[in-house]
Motif scaffolding. Sequence first.
Motif, PDB file in Angstrom:
ATOM      1  N   UNK A   1      13.458   4.553  53.629  1.00 40.54           N
ATOM      2  CA  UNK A   1      14.432   3.511  53.299  1.00 40.54           C
ATOM      3  C   UNK A   1      14.858   3.606  51.837  1.00 40.54           C
ATOM      4  N   UNK A   2      13.929   3.925  50.962  1.00 38.42           N
ATOM      5  CA  UNK A   2      14.225   4.097  49.538  1.00 38.42           C
ATOM      6  C   UNK A   2      15.252   5.217  49.339  1.00 38.42           C
ATOM      7  N   UNK A   3      15.067   6.320  50.040  1.00 41.08           N
ATOM      8  CA  UNK A   3      16.000   7.432  49.928  1.00 41.08           C
ATOM      9  C   UNK A   3      17.338   7.116  50.607  1.00 41.08           C
ATOM     10  N   UNK A   4      17.285   6.329  51.682  1.00 36.29           N
ATOM     11  CA  UNK A   4      18.522   5.917  52.345  1.00 36.29           C
ATOM     12  C   UNK A   4      19.369   5.059  51.406  1.00 36.29           C
ATOM     13  N   UNK A   5      18.745   4.164  50.657  1.00 36.17           N
ATOM     14  CA  UNK A   5      19.471   3.372  49.667  1.00 36.17           C
ATOM     15  C   UNK A   5      20.149   4.275  48.650  1.00 36.17           C
ATOM     16  N   UNK A   6      19.419   5.286  48.199  1.00 38.15           N
ATOM     17  CA  UNK A   6      19.989   6.232  47.245  1.00 38.15           C
ATOM     18  C   UNK A   6      21.165   6.988  47.830  1.00 38.15           C
ATOM     19  N   UNK A   7      21.057   7.387  49.093  1.00 36.85           N
ATOM     20  CA  UNK A   7      22.138   8.131  49.739  1.00 36.85           C
ATOM     21  C   UNK A   7      23.400   7.285  49.835  1.00 36.85           C
ATOM     22  N   UNK A   8      23.266   6.017  50.232  1.00 31.16           N
ATOM     23  CA  UNK A   8      24.422   5.134  50.350  1.00 31.16           C
ATOM     24  C   UNK A   8      25.066   4.884  48.984  1.00 31.16           C
ATOM     25  N   UNK A   9      24.243   4.737  47.963  1.00 31.88           N
ATOM     26  CA  UNK A   9      24.784   4.577  46.617  1.00 31.88           C
ATOM     27  C   UNK A   9      25.543   5.843  46.189  1.00 31.88           C
ATOM     28  N   UNK A  10      24.983   6.991  46.506  1.00 36.12           N
ATOM     29  CA  UNK A  10      25.623   8.259  46.136  1.00 36.12           C
ATOM     30  C   UNK A  10      26.976   8.410  46.827  1.00 36.12           C
ATOM     31  N   UNK A  11      27.030   8.099  48.117  1.00 36.28           N
ATOM     32  CA  UNK A  11      28.277   8.235  48.870  1.00 36.28           C
ATOM     33  C   UNK A  11      29.330   7.265  48.340  1.00 36.28           C
ATOM     34  N   UNK A  12      28.939   5.998  48.120  1.00 32.35           N
ATOM     35  CA  UNK A  12      29.890   5.003  47.615  1.00 32.35           C
ATOM     36  C   UNK A  12      30.403   5.387  46.233  1.00 32.35           C
ATOM     37  N   UNK A  13      29.493   5.846  45.379  1.00 31.86           N
ATOM     38  CA  UNK A  13      29.894   6.252  44.039  1.00 31.86           C
ATOM     39  C   UNK A  13      30.816   7.446  44.049  1.00 31.86           C
ATOM     40  N   UNK A  14      30.511   8.435  44.876  1.00 30.11           N
ATOM     41  CA  UNK A  14      31.340   9.630  44.967  1.00 30.11           C
ATOM     42  C   UNK A  14      32.744   9.290  45.460  1.00 30.11           C
ATOM     43  N   UNK A  15      32.837   8.440  46.473  1.00 25.75           N
ATOM     44  CA  UNK A  15      34.142   8.050  47.007  1.00 25.75           C
ATOM     45  C   UNK A  15      34.991   7.348  45.945  1.00 25.75           C
ATOM     46  N   UNK A  16      34.363   6.513  45.143  1.00 23.87           N
ATOM     47  CA  UNK A  16      35.103   5.851  44.073  1.00 23.87           C
ATOM     48  C   UNK A  16      35.576   6.855  43.031  1.00 23.87           C
ATOM     49  N   UNK A  17      34.749   7.803  42.697  1.00 28.03           N
ATOM     50  CA  UNK A  17      35.106   8.789  41.684  1.00 28.03           C
ATOM     51  C   UNK A  17      36.254   9.694  42.127  1.00 28.03           C
ATOM     52  N   UNK A  18      36.380   9.925  43.423  1.00 28.97           N
ATOM     53  CA  UNK A  18      37.443  10.811  43.905  1.00 28.97           C
ATOM     54  C   UNK A  18      38.827  10.219  43.690  1.00 28.97           C
ATOM     55  N   UNK A  19      38.937   8.908  43.505  1.00 29.64           N
ATOM     56  CA  UNK A  19      40.220   8.197  43.395  1.00 29.64           C
ATOM     57  C   UNK A  19      40.992   8.250  44.710  1.00 29.64           C
ATOM     58  N   UNK A  20      41.090   9.398  45.332  1.00 30.30           N
ATOM     59  CA  UNK A  20      41.839   9.531  46.589  1.00 30.30           C
ATOM     60  C   UNK A  20      41.234   8.650  47.689  1.00 30.30           C
TER      61      UNK A  20
END
Length: 210
Positions: free
Chosen positions: A67-86
């Motif tokens: 679960x700890x790693x799953x939280x990290x994965x969701x944060x990574x995906x959300x952050x990456x999507x924001x950074x892409x701008x597109x």
Amino acid sequence: MLQLLAWKQKIWLQLAVIYTRYLLGGAFVFASLVKLKGHRFTTLPGGGAPFHSPEHFFETLYQSGLYWQFLGLMQLVAGLLLLTQRYALLGALLFLPIVANIYVITISYDFHYTSVITGAMLLATGALLAWDWNRLRIVLNQPVIPLPAPAVEARKVWELVGLVLFLYTAGYRVLTDRYNLLLWVGGCVAVGVGALLLAWRVPGRRKGTP
């Protein structure tokens, strides 16, 4: 509709949206890698801390493993999507429930002034969703108003800068566990300032683009 169009074309608002996405996305990417690597969020174990304390709470999450790693994965995906701008709208939609949950945690435990930071992040996420409200109207069965893309926001340079920020942040966190926060922030600020200068020097492809 004309009033909405006028607001969306304001250069300072477009830049505020772009850099808010960078700020929120970069913060989530930075925080996510320690979880994906299976490390504690804090340097000190919290197993012996009082039951209703932030240290004990984080230790419980850390000991959950997957679960700890799953939280990290969701944060990574959300952050990456924001950074892409597109794909920033999708990132903001994913970011909202995560940061709302974090905010409630910080006001439920004694995190001192951390709730001010998480509250600001929650408000910023709401502002990003408000910026793209026209695209979200379909959720309420409302027609999407056809509007031209904001000239500054539509420039491809912001997507490239988002990729650079992601690679810099993720690479830095993967390569070292003992990080220097000022070094990371300084690097991100340098990239952001360089992007702003580049956006004004390189001619835009769209008519009317500065």
